[in-house]
Design an enzyme around this catalytic site. Structure first.
Site: not given
Length: 383
Positions: A14, A138
């Site tokens: 991510d 994330d």
């Protein structure tokens, strides 16, 4: 080894960005024969797409052998680009369907090269939709972006994105003992160090060179990407004992005309050799450089000041420095950051390949540091 015999690896990646462009971070989780590994890092001025790509690139570079990889990303740009669009770009000489240059060509080229080493299934998952590993990445990427906003772009690895390990520096002698910066006597200002020490090793190679624009052009043909324009003041202190201690005050000049200032304290050792020089360093971000400077002057005394303008071009994991040094002239410096436990001898071939590609092969390398050259010119005797 056939594709079926290759080790199975699962990767989730991510990227994140505070503004687009702005300070950004990337992260990757890798599950394979070496267990679970987490990687994260950041850049002070980048885009979200570049961070998504960097996460995948660094994860693939971290694999030690050709593998069967399942790579999951929440970026359609990354997945579609590497599985579909890239074929047309390469046929058109890295041009889009409208004839314009492909954005992020340097990372696409590097990703394509890494992808060719493995058997990869590129999977897409919707972001923030409950995928546990995606959510973990994330959080790591967002944390890396926040560190980058403060000027800390060092790569981290391990549980919770912990700092990647590096071989320790040689023991400090009494004469070269570094001042303690976490606490101070009552009559000494408290020093604001905004991050834990970061350690690492690199190979350095430097050449005097007048035609920096030509070197930058050649770097572009090798896939190099301009990373930033910097102004740096490196104040050295007379620590002696075979090690070097400097306080760097740096201004990063951003494309939109703004500037980002930060300071860092760097202690390092380096070999003075004609070929690639091995350097081991320890670096800390500094919140109050004036207070730290005053203390270091009291404890050690001033040494030489190196003032330079620097353009940084990224060539894979090598930083190409195009330097204009006050009082000395112009230089080309290559700095290849070694991975954890990597044999420096094995990495020299990678550096030599770039030297040839930049047209520097056969030119005399400068073994001395800028500080040493200035001392000679100013007839300063080191401590």
């Amino acid at each position: 080894m056939s594709a079926a015999e290759r080790p199975a690896v699962v990767i989730v990646t991510d990227g994140a960005c505070q503004g687009n462009p702005g300070p950004g971070g990337w992260a990757a989780l890798i599950r394979g024969p070496r267990g679970l590994r987490e990687l994260s890092g950041g850049e002070t001025a980048t885009t979200n797409n570049r961070m998504e790509m960097m996460a995948a690139l660094r994860a693939l570079e971290d694999l030690e052998e050709p593998s069967r990889v399942e790579l999951t990303t929440d970026s359609q740009y990354l997945r579609n680009g590497i599985t579909s669009w890239i074929h047309g770009w390469m046929r058109k000489g890295w041009r889009t369907s409208t004839g314009g240059p492909v954005k992020n060509e340097d990372l696409w080229r590097a990703l394509w090269e890494q992808a060719g080493l493995h058997d990869i299934q590129w999977r897409w998952v919707r972001g923030h939709a409950g995928h546990a590993d995606n959510e973990r990445c994330d959080r790591l990427a967002v944390a890396a972006a926040e560190r980058a906003r403060r000027g800390d772009t060092e790569e981290r690895r391990g549980p919770d994105g912990g700092e990647r390990e590096a071989p320790a520096l040689p023991p400090r002698g009494d004469k070269g003992k570094r001042p303690t910066t976490r606490s101070a006597p009552m009559d000494t200002p408290t020093l604001d160090l905004s991050s834990a020490p970061q350690c690492g090793r690199n190979l350095e190679l430097k050449f005097p060179h007048r035609a920096l624009d030509e070197i930058k052009r050649r770097a572009g043909t090798l896939g190099g990407k301009l990373h930033g324009r910097l102004s740096q003041d490196d104040q050295f202190y007379a620590v002696g004992g075979g090690e070097r201690l400097k306080l760097r005050r740096e201004t990063r000049h951003l494309p939109d005309g703004q500037a980002h200032n930060h300071a860092e304290l760097i202690r390092y050792t380096r070999a003075d050799e004609g070929g690639p020089r091995l350097s081991a360093y320890e670096l800390e971000q500094v919140g109050d450089p004036d207070a730290l400077h005053e203390r270091l002057v009291r404890e050690h005394g001033l040494d030489v000041l190196v003032r330079k303008g620097r353009e940084v071009v990224l060539l894979g994991r090598t930083r190409l420095h195009l330097d204009t040094v006050a009082g000395l002239g112009t230089y080309v410096e290559l700095e290849l950051v070694l991975r954890e436990g990597e044999d420096p001898q094995a990495a020299q071939g990678e550096l030599e390949h770039l030297v040839r590609g930049l047209g520097l092969f056969g030119l005399p390398a400068e073994p001395r540091a800028y500080a040493d050259l200035l001392r000679e010119r100013l007839a300063i005797t080191p401590a």
